[in-house]
Design a protein around this motif. Structure first.
Motif, PDB file in Angstrom:
ATOM      1  N   ILE A  17       0.829  -1.203   0.000  1.00  0.00           N
ATOM      2  CA  ILE A  17       0.000   0.000   0.000  1.00  0.00           C
ATOM      3  C   ILE A  17       0.868   1.259   0.000  1.00  0.00           C
ATOM      4  N   ALA A  18       1.949   1.229   0.746  1.00  0.00           N
ATOM      5  CA  ALA A  18       2.845   2.388   0.768  1.00  0.00           C
ATOM      6  C   ALA A  18       3.437   2.646  -0.611  1.00  0.00           C
ATOM      7  N   ALA A  19       3.817   1.570  -1.306  1.00  0.00           N
ATOM      8  CA  ALA A  19       4.424   1.723  -2.633  1.00  0.00           C
ATOM      9  C   ALA A  19       3.416   2.238  -3.655  1.00  0.00           C
ATOM     10  N   LEU A  20       2.162   1.843  -3.537  1.00  0.00           N
ATOM     11  CA  LEU A  20       1.153   2.288  -4.499  1.00  0.00           C
ATOM     12  C   LEU A  20       0.780   3.747  -4.299  1.00  0.00           C
ATOM     13  N   ASN A  21       0.905   4.249  -3.063  1.00  0.00           N
ATOM     14  CA  ASN A  21       0.723   5.675  -2.788  1.00  0.00           C
ATOM     15  C   ASN A  21      -0.603   6.192  -3.350  1.00  0.00           C
ATOM     16  N   ASP A  22      -1.685   5.519  -2.989  1.00  0.00           N
ATOM     17  CA  ASP A  22      -3.025   5.841  -3.485  1.00  0.00           C
ATOM     18  C   ASP A  22      -3.929   6.051  -2.272  1.00  0.00           C
ATOM     19  N   PRO A  23      -4.572   7.216  -2.151  1.00  0.00           N
ATOM     20  CA  PRO A  23      -5.388   7.490  -0.953  1.00  0.00           C
ATOM     21  C   PRO A  23      -6.693   6.710  -0.899  1.00  0.00           C
ATOM     22  N   ASN A  24      -7.033   6.008  -1.979  1.00  0.00           N
ATOM     23  CA  ASN A  24      -8.316   5.302  -2.030  1.00  0.00           C
ATOM     24  C   ASN A  24      -8.144   3.782  -1.949  1.00  0.00           C
ATOM     25  N   LEU A  25      -7.200   3.355  -1.123  1.00  0.00           N
ATOM     26  CA  LEU A  25      -6.971   1.934  -0.909  1.00  0.00           C
ATOM     27  C   LEU A  25      -7.466   1.542   0.476  1.00  0.00           C
ATOM     28  N   VAL A  26      -7.952   0.305   0.570  1.00  0.00           N
ATOM     29  CA  VAL A  26      -8.504  -0.243   1.807  1.00  0.00           C
ATOM     30  C   VAL A  26      -7.824  -1.589   2.065  1.00  0.00           C
ATOM     31  N   ALA A  27      -7.426  -1.833   3.293  1.00  0.00           N
ATOM     32  CA  ALA A  27      -6.857  -3.129   3.673  1.00  0.00           C
ATOM     33  C   ALA A  27      -7.966  -4.035   4.188  1.00  0.00           C
ATOM     34  N   THR A  28      -7.811  -5.340   3.961  1.00  0.00           N
ATOM     35  CA  THR A  28      -8.806  -6.257   4.497  1.00  0.00           C
ATOM     36  C   THR A  28      -8.160  -7.499   5.091  1.00  0.00           C
ATOM     37  N   VAL A  29      -8.727  -7.970   6.189  1.00  0.00           N
ATOM     38  CA  VAL A  29      -8.411  -9.262   6.792  1.00  0.00           C
ATOM     39  C   VAL A  29      -9.745  -9.914   7.154  1.00  0.00           C
ATOM     40  N   VAL A  52      -5.119   1.731  10.175  1.00  0.00           N
ATOM     41  CA  VAL A  52      -6.028   2.798  10.594  1.00  0.00           C
ATOM     42  C   VAL A  52      -5.280   3.976  11.188  1.00  0.00           C
ATOM     43  N   ALA A  53      -4.271   3.706  12.009  1.00  0.00           N
ATOM     44  CA  ALA A  53      -3.493   4.787  12.620  1.00  0.00           C
ATOM     45  C   ALA A  53      -2.741   5.601  11.577  1.00  0.00           C
ATOM     46  N   ARG A  54      -2.595   5.026  10.384  1.00  0.00           N
ATOM     47  CA  ARG A  54      -1.931   5.724   9.273  1.00  0.00           C
ATOM     48  C   ARG A  54      -2.929   6.202   8.236  1.00  0.00           C
ATOM     49  N   ASN A  55      -4.204   6.273   8.633  1.00  0.00           N
ATOM     50  CA  ASN A  55      -5.273   6.791   7.779  1.00  0.00           C
ATOM     51  C   ASN A  55      -5.586   5.877   6.600  1.00  0.00           C
ATOM     52  N   ILE A  56      -5.362   4.581   6.768  1.00  0.00           N
ATOM     53  CA  ILE A  56      -5.733   3.584   5.776  1.00  0.00           C
ATOM     54  C   ILE A  56      -6.861   2.751   6.375  1.00  0.00           C
ATOM     55  N   PRO A  57      -8.062   2.807   5.799  1.00  0.00           N
ATOM     56  CA  PRO A  57      -9.191   2.093   6.414  1.00  0.00           C
ATOM     57  C   PRO A  57      -9.039   0.580   6.296  1.00  0.00           C
ATOM     58  N   VAL A  58      -9.730  -0.128   7.201  1.00  0.00           N
ATOM     59  CA  VAL A  58      -9.693  -1.585   7.236  1.00  0.00           C
ATOM     60  C   VAL A  58     -11.120  -2.123   7.256  1.00  0.00           C
ATOM     61  N   VAL A  59     -11.344  -3.144   6.432  1.00  0.00           N
ATOM     62  CA  VAL A  59     -12.600  -3.880   6.449  1.00  0.00           C
ATOM     63  C   VAL A  59     -12.316  -5.303   6.907  1.00  0.00           C
ATOM     64  N   ILE A  60     -13.002  -5.742   7.962  1.00  0.00           N
ATOM     65  CA  ILE A  60     -12.996  -7.158   8.313  1.00  0.00           C
ATOM     66  C   ILE A  60     -13.999  -7.793   7.361  1.00  0.00           C
ATOM     67  N   GLY A  61     -13.510  -8.234   6.205  1.00  0.00           N
ATOM     68  CA  GLY A  61     -14.380  -8.627   5.097  1.00  0.00           C
ATOM     69  C   GLY A  61     -15.254  -9.830   5.386  1.00  0.00           C
ATOM     70  N   GLU A  62     -14.841 -10.658   6.325  1.00  0.00           N
ATOM     71  CA  GLU A  62     -15.661 -11.772   6.805  1.00  0.00           C
ATOM     72  C   GLU A  62     -15.402 -11.919   8.297  1.00  0.00           C
ATOM     73  N   TYR A  63     -16.466 -12.162   9.051  1.00  0.00           N
ATOM     74  CA  TYR A  63     -16.274 -12.530  10.454  1.00  0.00           C
ATOM     75  C   TYR A  63     -17.387 -13.472  10.878  1.00  0.00           C
ATOM     76  N   GLY A  64     -17.097 -14.259  11.876  1.00  0.00           N
ATOM     77  CA  GLY A  64     -18.057 -15.227  12.400  1.00  0.00           C
ATOM     78  C   GLY A  64     -17.309 -16.254  13.211  1.00  0.00           C
ATOM     79  N   LEU A  65     -17.827 -17.472  13.230  1.00  0.00           N
ATOM     80  CA  LEU A  65     -17.174 -18.598  13.877  1.00  0.00           C
ATOM     81  C   LEU A  65     -17.127 -19.752  12.890  1.00  0.00           C
ATOM     82  N   LEU A  66     -15.992 -20.430  12.821  1.00  0.00           N
ATOM     83  CA  LEU A  66     -15.832 -21.503  11.843  1.00  0.00           C
ATOM     84  C   LEU A  66     -16.800 -22.652  12.097  1.00  0.00           C
TER      85      LEU A  66
END
Length: 707
Positions: free
Chosen positions: A379-391, A429-443
């Motif tokens: 994400i740092a290398a792409l240097n794009d303000p409209n990127l979102v991280a997901t786990v 998030v602390a670096r102003n990059i939003p995060v989506v927990i794209g899936e959550y639940g219990l296995l």
């Protein structure tokens, strides 16, 4: 355990289940308000009970202004069945007897012509929960149409507190302008369409769900979800090299459903889903062909949707993984190559894609530090303000599947959650990059939602929703039909959804257990539970519409709630096996905590014979419930699958059947039991009772005995 956990996640197949639960009521009425002399007035009110449980319910109220603009509102109604409001959001709700009044929260005081505001509340009920049908606004009866006028009324002073993103915003509300952080905050909360478009078979019904309908999306939106993730596997609908053309009918169907979701006001996340392990995973040994096919896929998707609204979001690949690589370094390089190529293709395709939000995953969508660091570098290398991280997050693995004694949402399971959420917050998030927990639940939900005990399950979701808010993470619930029924549009477990929904805005009090066990014979003694206040205050105990008496029926000392022997004697009555009474522990916020008072005797098991394909232990449960099972040989070593632990996996190796009074031992268990060696089973029950049993396998035959 991390390696084991990741294997389990990568192997996940989410099967759909039938769900049933809460009902919705819609009342169409008039609403009037005034901002100037002789202002035309009228509105429509929607009142929906989105979830209901014994003694409690959640209601959503929407107010659509059909007349001149309104700059301050107070909505009033009378409950026809004696309901009471216990907690509210997006409005200040007060009640006196059966009369209830909702006043705007300041930031939502203005309602333009044909605009809608929404608020919600938790309430209590007994007997019936009849919906109110008559409403007034600012003292004027609602009529259901535009007509008449009102005199000027003073508008409330707007609050200086900025609005909090809410799960019930109107579908007509535009996405917030500005940063990616703001847009992703507006996506909270989110829901997954599951494997409908995974389509490993002929069409979208391959996983057992019906075809997606516009009504389904309308009803999901009505539950309060602001974003929807639509996983799509393209493998069976993509042609051969060199063009790798997507089947036109398949692409048109995906576009249709995406269009419905956008029209409903959702943010929509569209991705490349199980292609990740169907062909993308061969990239280490088939690099050129995989990359060409992946690039062709995203070129076509980007082109098809380039003129879609900004609320459509692209996700590069689901749970990326690689087979036959040299290790972590190569895996990181390959994923960086995919994410970078995806970014380049979408940005170059023009239209709204030039600035569209793009979601990039970590390897395996893991929140392990090394995986987070790898994505951070990309994400740092792409240097794009409209990127979102997901786990993705499915909880501490032993708890998530009920293995290795992980029956409770304990300090270890809680720490696993906070560690993972803290890592992604710090890295992104602390670096102003939003995060989506794209899936959550219990296995464990992949099999059925009963794998995890109900109260422990509720504590997990209560804590997850709260801590995600603390870390400013947007969450998207994984649902392949096991939660929200795709045909009836009801929740299979309304108590669970009430807890999830409450966690979007507040905390709820819980307790060390949702069960109090009382022996069938002998003296009844006082029983204690530990209250988890979670920032709330304890308000009392209630059975149905009757409040228990503090100091007589129960006492509270610090965080210890004690039910008196006299109260328990009254509650269990004749002491029939099973649940004799259900109590509600009420707190100052959130949903009540259910406590079942259960009469039991130690379960009894009997001798049996069978085969490795079909063996069941005859069991008289006598009011008790099975928590877990241990399996060991005579020398103390662990028996059966996953022999690094004596505690076996619930519902994979064993399963209780309370209707048939048996505990089945599954073929998967016997497949890894040594022939001719006696296995000692220890059944652990929720009352605290332990029962031992012995089985011996001889070829395909099994004998079971108490001794």
């Amino acid at each position: 355990m991390a390696g084991i956990r990741e294997v389990a996640r990568r192997a996940r197949w989410r099967l759909g289940l039938v769900a049933t639960a809460a009902a919705a009521l819609v009342a169409g009425t008039g609403l009037v308000a005034a901002t100037s002399a002789q202002a035309a007035a009228g509105c429509r009110v929607g009142y929906a009970v989105s979830s209901q449980w014994p003694g409690g319910f959640t209601a959503d109220v929407s107010v659509t202004n059909l007349g001149d603009p309104v700059t301050g509102w107070t909505l009033a109604w009378s409950f026809p069945s004696g309901q009471r409001v216990t907690q509210a959001w997006n409005a200040t709700v007060t009640s006196s007897g059966n009369q209830a009044t909702a006043k705007d929260a300041g930031w939502n005081a203005a309602i333009g012509t044909n605009a809608t505001v929404s608020f919600g509340f938790n309430g209590s009920w007994s007997g019936t929960n009849t919906a109110p049908t008559a409403f007034t606004l600012n003292g004027v009866a609602c009529t259901g149409g535009v007509g008449g006028s009102t005199s000027p009324t003073a508008s409330p002073t707007p609050s200086t507190t900025p609005p909090t993103p809410t799960p019930t915003s109107s579908p007509s509300t535009p996405p917030p302008a500005g940063t990616a952080m703001a847009a992703v905050a507006a996506m909270q909360p989110g829901w997954n369409l599951g494997n409908s478009f995974d389509a490993v078979g002929a069409d979208e019904t391959a996983w057992g769900n019906p075809r997606v309908t516009q009504a389904l999306l309308d009803n999901v939106r009505a539950q309060g979800f602001n974003s929807i993730r639509i996983p799509v596997t393209w493998s069976n609908h993509q042609g051969a090299a060199p063009g790798y053309l997507i089947d036109a009918a398949w692409l048109a169907r995906v576009r249709e459903v995406v269009g419905w979701a956008l029209a409903d006001g959702f943010y929509v996340v569209l991705n490349v889903h199980h292609d990740s392990w169907q062909w993308i995973n061969t990239m280490p040994t088939d690099h050129t062909n995989v990359l060409n096919r992946y690039n062709a896929l995203w070129t076509q998707i980007a082109g098809a949707f380039k003129d879609s609204p900004a609320r459509l979001v692209f996700e590069s690949v689901n749970e990326p993984q690689f087979t036959g690589s040299s290790g972590d370094a190569q895996n990181a390089g390959l994923l960086n190559e995919l994410n970078t190529s995806f970014h380049r293709i979408v940005r170059a395709s023009g239209g709204a894609n030039a600035t569209r939000l793009l979601v990039l995953p970590t390897l395996h969508t893991s929140a392990e530090q090394a995986r987070v660091d790898e994505l951070s570098s990309t994400i740092a290398a792409l240097n794009d303000p409209n990127l979102v991280a997901t786990v993705h997050f499915y909880g501490y693995w032993p708890f998530s599947v009920n293995i290795a004694g992980g029956t409770r949402f304990d300090a270890t399971a809680q720490q696993d959650l906070t560690d993972q959420f803290d890592r992604v917050h710090t890295a992104f998030v602390a670096r102003n990059i939003p995060v989506v927990i794209g899936e959550y639940g219990l296995l464990g939900f992949d099999r059925h939602t009963g794998t995890i005990e109900q109260g422990e399950k509720l504590k997990f979701f209560e804590f997850l929703g709260w801590y995600a808010r603390q870390r400013k993470l947007t969450t998207q619930l994984w649902d392949n039909g096991q939660h929200f029924d795709r045909t009836t549009f009801q929740w299979q477990d309304p108590e669970l959804f009430a807890q999830i929904r409450s966690s979007w805005t507040t905390r709820s009090g819980t307790a060390s257990s949702d069960q109090v066990y009382v022996p069938k014979t002998g003296a009844v003694t006082a029983k204690s539970l530990t209250l988890n206040l979670n920032g709330t205050t304890f308000q009392g105990l209630r059975q149905g519409s009757t409040d228990l008496v503090a100091g007589t029926d129960y006492t509270v000392s610090g965080s210890t709630l004690t039910l008196s022997a006299a109260a328990l004697t009254r509650l269990v009555g004749s002491r029939a096996y099973g649940v004799n009474a259900t109590l509600q522990a009420r707190f100052s916020a959130g949903v009540p905590w259910r406590i079942d008072v259960i009469t039991y005797d130690p379960p009894l098991v009997s001798d049996a014979t069978g085969t490795t394909a079909s063996f069941a232990v005859p069991t008289q449960f006598r009011g008790d419930q099975l928590a877990t099972m241990e399996a060991t040989y005579a020398d103390g070593s662990n028996a059966g699958p996953q022999n690094w632990t004596s505690f076996k996996e619930f519902d994979v190796t064993f399963a209780p059947n309370y209707g048939s009074n048996t505990i089945s031992l599954k073929p998967e268990f016997f497949a890894e039991v040594n022939d001719g060696r006696k296995v000692t089973l220890t059944f652990h029950f929720w009352s605290g009772t332990k029962v031992t049993y012995h089985v011996t396998k001889s070829g395909g035959s099994v004998t079971g005995s108490v001794n």
